[in-house]
Design a protein around this motif. Structure first.
Motif, PDB file in Angstrom:
ATOM      1  N   UNK A 231       0.842  -1.199   0.000  1.00  0.00           N
ATOM      2  CA  UNK A 231       0.000   0.000   0.000  1.00  0.00           C
ATOM      3  C   UNK A 231       0.873   1.245   0.000  1.00  0.00           C
ATOM      4  N   UNK A 232       0.573   2.168  -0.919  1.00  0.00           N
ATOM      5  CA  UNK A 232       1.201   3.479  -1.004  1.00  0.00           C
ATOM      6  C   UNK A 232       0.162   4.514  -0.574  1.00  0.00           C
ATOM      7  N   UNK A 233       0.312   5.082   0.621  1.00  0.00           N
ATOM      8  CA  UNK A 233      -0.618   6.089   1.119  1.00  0.00           C
ATOM      9  C   UNK A 233      -0.029   7.479   0.949  1.00  0.00           C
ATOM     10  N   UNK A 234      -0.502   8.222  -0.056  1.00  0.00           N
ATOM     11  CA  UNK A 234       0.094   9.502  -0.433  1.00  0.00           C
ATOM     12  C   UNK A 234      -0.818  10.652  -0.022  1.00  0.00           C
ATOM     13  N   UNK A 235      -0.219  11.774   0.431  1.00  0.00           N
ATOM     14  CA  UNK A 235      -1.023  12.823   1.039  1.00  0.00           C
ATOM     15  C   UNK A 235      -0.858  14.227   0.514  1.00  0.00           C
ATOM     16  N   UNK A 236       0.060  14.469  -0.440  1.00  0.00           N
ATOM     17  CA  UNK A 236       0.332  15.840  -0.874  1.00  0.00           C
ATOM     18  C   UNK A 236      -0.911  16.556  -1.392  1.00  0.00           C
ATOM     19  N   UNK A 237      -1.772  15.846  -2.139  1.00  0.00           N
ATOM     20  CA  UNK A 237      -2.950  16.492  -2.716  1.00  0.00           C
ATOM     21  C   UNK A 237      -3.813  17.127  -1.632  1.00  0.00           C
ATOM     22  N   UNK A 238      -4.024  16.416  -0.536  1.00  0.00           N
ATOM     23  CA  UNK A 238      -4.861  16.942   0.542  1.00  0.00           C
ATOM     24  C   UNK A 238      -4.206  18.137   1.227  1.00  0.00           C
TER      25      UNK A 238
END
Length: 360
Positions: A231-238
């Protein structure tokens, strides 16, 4: 809650009990925190692109993301989505066609959303982003108990709450989140990104590294250790959306689209992964409309914040492209789908929503 769970079998049009061919042997999940369905299906928003009062660079947005039609704009923003996935996979959630994909939980922010994705249970007691170990069993944890997946399920995330969402202490999963370093004997690439994550700007806060560090650390691990579930949990957009930086928000979405391209190219060129791996991509929640700056926000007070999207590509996914069927599906169905794609049934102690029928 019982009423919702019992009623799903009658109101979900695109979901039934999952008839799985068993061709998938590996699952890769990528989430893009808080990325709106409006950008996924329509590209750069006209109101935000031509906002004369904007504090971000509208010139940059126009130059890099604007085009006359929504079809052109979305291809410009997410070229991998609208080439490879649109031709060989499925995309759900374009509400212009009545194709709905939503949170089933009533809160519409991160911890409740990630809990719903991975446990299949829109638990109303999961109602904050606090660092509380998740009492609900997640699908990675469940599969990790099976011999063929033991020690082969891993989680990488930019946000330092993932170790609580996946209850790393109980589940025994490798969870690398926040600024946590990979332990043990490392490859040169793993050592490099262990180091670089601390040298990159801490532009959000202490508990969340930039996605470029998370992606490359996870990708290096994937290449070195060949997990069966990652799993890759990415957060920059938020984070950029909350900051009102629409130019950086679009940049982050585009960068992630390219990382997903790299992932898929690696998968399809690597024995053991090639033609045996399904890639699932989604978000944890939606956010508001451009009007009145509501695109920066989500949560219960924002009416559109439960509106989401979902994409999948792999050997057990029908080549359907953008779904234009009138249908309703929920993020809580993803957990059972992960197991079903592997020919397994997710049967934790709590109730779960039914799997998506991606092969129909």
């Amino acid at each position: 809650m019982k009423r919702l769970l019992l009623g799903l079998s009658t109101i979900l049009i695109i979901t039934t009990s999952f008839a799985q061919s068993g061709r998938s042997e590996n699952i890769v999940v990528v989430t893009m925190d808080g990325l709106r369905w409006q950008e996924v299906f329509g590209g750069a928003d006209s109101l935000l692109t031509f906002d004369t009062a904007a504090k971000y660079s509208t010139d940059y947005v126009k130059e890099n993301f604007w085009a006359p039609t929504a079809d052109e704009r979305r291809k410009k923003l997410l070229p991998f989505f609208w080439s490879e996935i649109a031709s060989k996979g499925v995309l759900l959630g374009n509400r212009q066609y009545g194709n709905y994909f939503n949170n089933a939980n009533p809160y519409w922010f991160s911890y409740p959303g990630y809990n719903e994705i991975f446990t299949g249970f829109p638990d109303t007691s999961v109602n904050s982003n606090d660092k509380i170990p998740n009492r609900n069993e997640n699908v990675f944890e469940y599969l990790n108990k099976l011999p063929e997946y033991k020690g082969k399920a891993v989680v990488f995330g930019s946000w330092d709450v993932y170790s609580y969402i996946f209850n790393a202490q109980r589940s025994g999963l490798l969870v690398n989140d926040g600024y946590r370093e990979l332990p043990g004997k490392l490859t040169a690439g793993e050592e490099l990104y262990n180091k670089l994550q601390h040298e990159m700007p801490k532009i959000f806060h202490r508990g969340e590294r930039v996605d470029v560090a998370t992606f490359h650390l996870a990708f290096e691990y994937m290449k070195a250790h060949r997990p069966k579930l990652i799993y890759f949990g990415l957060g920059d957009t938020d984070e950029f959306a909350h900051g009102g930086m629409y130019d950086f928000y679009l940049d982050a979405a585009q960068h992630t689209d390219d990382w997903i391209r790299q992932l898929w190219q690696y998968i399809q060129s690597t024995p053991g992964y090639k033609d045996k791996t399904t890639l699932l991509i989604t978000t944890d929640h939606g956010r508001g409309l451009a009007k009145d700056g509501n695109w920066k926000h989500h949560g219960q007070r924002i009416a559109e914040a439960s509106e989401m999207w979902f994409a999948a590509i792999g050997p057990s996914v029908k080549r359907k492209g953008e779904s234009k069927e009138k249908a309703q599906a929920y993020q809580g169905q993803i957990a059972a789908t992960i197991a079903a794609l592997l020919g397994k049934e997710f049967k934790p102690a709590h109730k779960t929503l039914p799997a998506l029928s991606l092969d129909k």
